[in-house]
Design a protein around this motif. Structure first.
Motif, PDB file in Angstrom:
ATOM      1  N   ASP A 407       0.832  -1.199   0.000  1.00 10.15           N
ATOM      2  CA  ASP A 407       0.000   0.000   0.000  1.00 10.15           C
ATOM      3  C   ASP A 407       0.877   1.262   0.000  1.00 10.15           C
ATOM      4  O   ASP A 407       1.636   1.497   0.944  1.00 10.15           O
ATOM      5  N   ARG A 436      -0.889  -5.637   0.896  1.00 10.57           N
ATOM      6  CA  ARG A 436      -2.266  -5.778   0.418  1.00 10.57           C
ATOM      7  C   ARG A 436      -2.531  -7.134  -0.230  1.00 10.57           C
ATOM      8  O   ARG A 436      -3.634  -7.665  -0.129  1.00 10.57           O
ATOM      9  N   ASP A 448      -5.597  -8.608   1.655  1.00 13.17           N
ATOM     10  CA  ASP A 448      -6.286  -7.763   2.635  1.00 13.17           C
ATOM     11  C   ASP A 448      -6.392  -8.440   3.994  1.00 13.17           C
ATOM     12  O   ASP A 448      -7.443  -8.451   4.643  1.00 13.17           O
TER      13      ASP A 448
END
Length: 512
Positions: A407, A436, A448
């Motif tokens: 990220d 991520r 995630d």
């Protein structure tokens, strides 16, 4: 396996040299069946392949998957009751380790590794009690854990056939102990029934079973010079050539190991193993803290690799490896998290920062680690120490689709100067909570915060429940023996090394 378009804000494809990496703004790639087939910009590739599923939002930095070049266990020694101590004493405290479910234990550290962007691990398995019919299935449980979670593993079972407690013959050490400790010590030795021939047979079995798998490879591990007889060194060197597999060997981790080599062969440890034709690109030395200048020259000459285990060297008071000199001489280096990193976990992003900063010697010469150098160690440098070789470590056509999306906002918010090099931001600011997505062999195995193949919470709960049982009789005996042995082992090593004789090798830095 599905074909995927992976997009990024910026893609770092590879290290060019110790000051430069190759970047592609709006970078993207196509992977098909686990291999990268196209590299370019997202604008161009999405126009060419408008129907492909897309991984990434365009707000991430895309980098190759990292390689943990030296790893052993799941739960850390501290978690299992073994505090950080000088290495030779730490061997004694490690006797308290519980009887672990190796499948669950391996998953534990795999969760941490993948969560920090590691897609490949060099798993060097230590001792397991029992004969080959018990040990080999347990080794395969370790591999099963990696297969289930989806990451790549290069597995080796560390060969030890002598001096299993101190740098002395096992029988002589038992005889040196007080009578009340001799029987418990002998029982501890008797638990381990894998002889040299068994170890070589097990390697051959496992190599035959796993060698053609895409995410599993088997290689060899001479545990260390003091742990390997001449017969073992000969057998391992010959097997490496016969099967064309690499070897990974702990060597010169401490000053005591340097002294042991001189007592055994009247030469350095590197000179000793060179007698067995072990040096070369297929050999990686783990640690190498106490290499001298001529040793390093010989490693460079032969193409032998070194895996730098920075956290472990600090935690166990082993010393500071001459990484700057390795780089000057052109020795290929990898990064290993060993038992655990400085934060008692397996976080490659943290370890890269430690490697970057631990070797910043005084002066103004260009001889301290750079971010591209550290990035190379964690990618292509590590891959070269495994059977995967140059198939991994870069984002180029024809290479394995192992990659990480980081990220950008996590690194740059609330502000990051636009002149800050992208890789500096990655190495110095990226955190595991900014990972991520992780792809290995073209498959998303983490996204995630969720592992796509294994229920993390369920696995950790099962591990917790398994270790909530009462200590077994043999676990209790080993704990008591560990405490009783410690003063005798301290006595054995007292005066073992003359500090004036064995000084670590550091390259003198320029002064201003």
């Amino acid at each position: 396996m599905a074909t995927t378009l992976v997009r990024s804000k910026t893609m770092i494809t590879k290290t060019v040299d110790r000051h430069t990496v190759e970047e592609i703004a709006d970078g993207a790639l196509i992977q098909e069946d686990g291999v990268i087939t196209e590299v370019g910009t997202y604008e161009a590739l999405s126009a060419k392949h408008p129907t492909l599923p897309v991984l990434g939002s365009g707000r991430e930095v895309l980098v190759p998957g990292f390689v943990n070049g030296h790893h052993h266990v799941g739960l850390t020694p501290v978690q299992l009751g073994s505090p950080d101590m000088p290495l030779e004493l730490w061997f004694i405290t490690r006797m308290v380790t519980r009887n672990l479910n190796l499948y669950l234990d391996t998953l534990y550290s795999a969760f941490e590794m993948i969560g920090s962007g590691i897609t490949t691990v060099q798993h060097i398995h230590g001792w397991l009690p029992g004969k080959i019919d018990l040990v080999e299935p347990l080794a395969n449980e370790v591999i099963r854990a990696y297969e289930d979670i989806g990451m790549r593993v290069s597995y080796s079972f560390a060969v030890r056939d002598q001096n299993r407690m101190v740098y002395q013959d096992d029988k002589a050490f038992v005889a040196s102990l007080p009578p009340e400790l001799q029987a418990p010590m002998q029982r501890w030795y008797d638990r381990f029934q894998m002889g040299l021939e068994d170890c070589m047979d097990m390697f051959a079995h496992m190599h035959g079973r796993h060698q053609n798998k895409r995410r599993v490879k088997i290689q060899l591990a001479p545990a260390n010079l003091h742990w390997c007889s001449d017969s073992a060194l000969t057998a391992l060197s010959e097997a490496s050539k016969k099967y064309e597999v690499p070897m990974h060997m702990h060597l010169l981790e401490t000053a005591l190991q340097k002294e042991y080599a001189w007592r055994r062969g009247g030469c350095t440890a590197v000179e000793y193993i060179d007698r067995f034709d072990m040096l070369g690109p297929k050999l990686t030395l783990g640690h190498g803290v106490w290499l001298n200048e001529s040793d390093i020259d010989r490693l460079a000459e032969t193409g032998t690799c070194v895996c730098h285990n920075c956290s472990s060297n600090f935690r166990l008071r082993s010393g500071l490896a001459a990484l700057n000199h390795f780089e000057i001489k052109g020795v290929n280096t990898a990064i290993g998290l060993d038992e655990a990193g400085i934060n008692d976990d397996r976080d490659m992003l943290q370890e890269m920062r430690l490697v970057l900063r631990a070797h910043r010697v005084p002066g103004m010469d260009d001889d301290v680690p750079t971010t591209p150098q550290v990035f190379r160690m964690a990618t292509t440098g590590g891959a070269k120490t495994t059977p995967y070789g140059d198939f991994l470590g870069t984002l180029e056509v024809g290479k394995g689709a192992d990659l990480v999306l980081l990220d950008w906002e996590q690194m740059s918010y609330p502000y990051l100067d636009r002149e800050t090099p992208l890789l500096d931001a990655v190495i110095q600011r990226a955190k595991s909570d900014g990972v991520r997505a992780v792809m290995c062999d073209g498959e998303v195995i983490y996204r995630d915060g969720v592992f796509t193949r294994v229920d993390r919470d369920g696995a950790l709960k099962a591990l917790h429940d398994d270790l909530s049982r009462a200590l077994s009789d043999d676990e209790v005996e080993r704990r008591n023996l560990s405490k009783a042995l410690l003063p005798h082992v301290k006595k054995f090593y007292r005066g073992y090394v003359d500090p004036a004789k064995h000084q670590p090798f550091y390259r003198p830095s320029s002064r201003v």
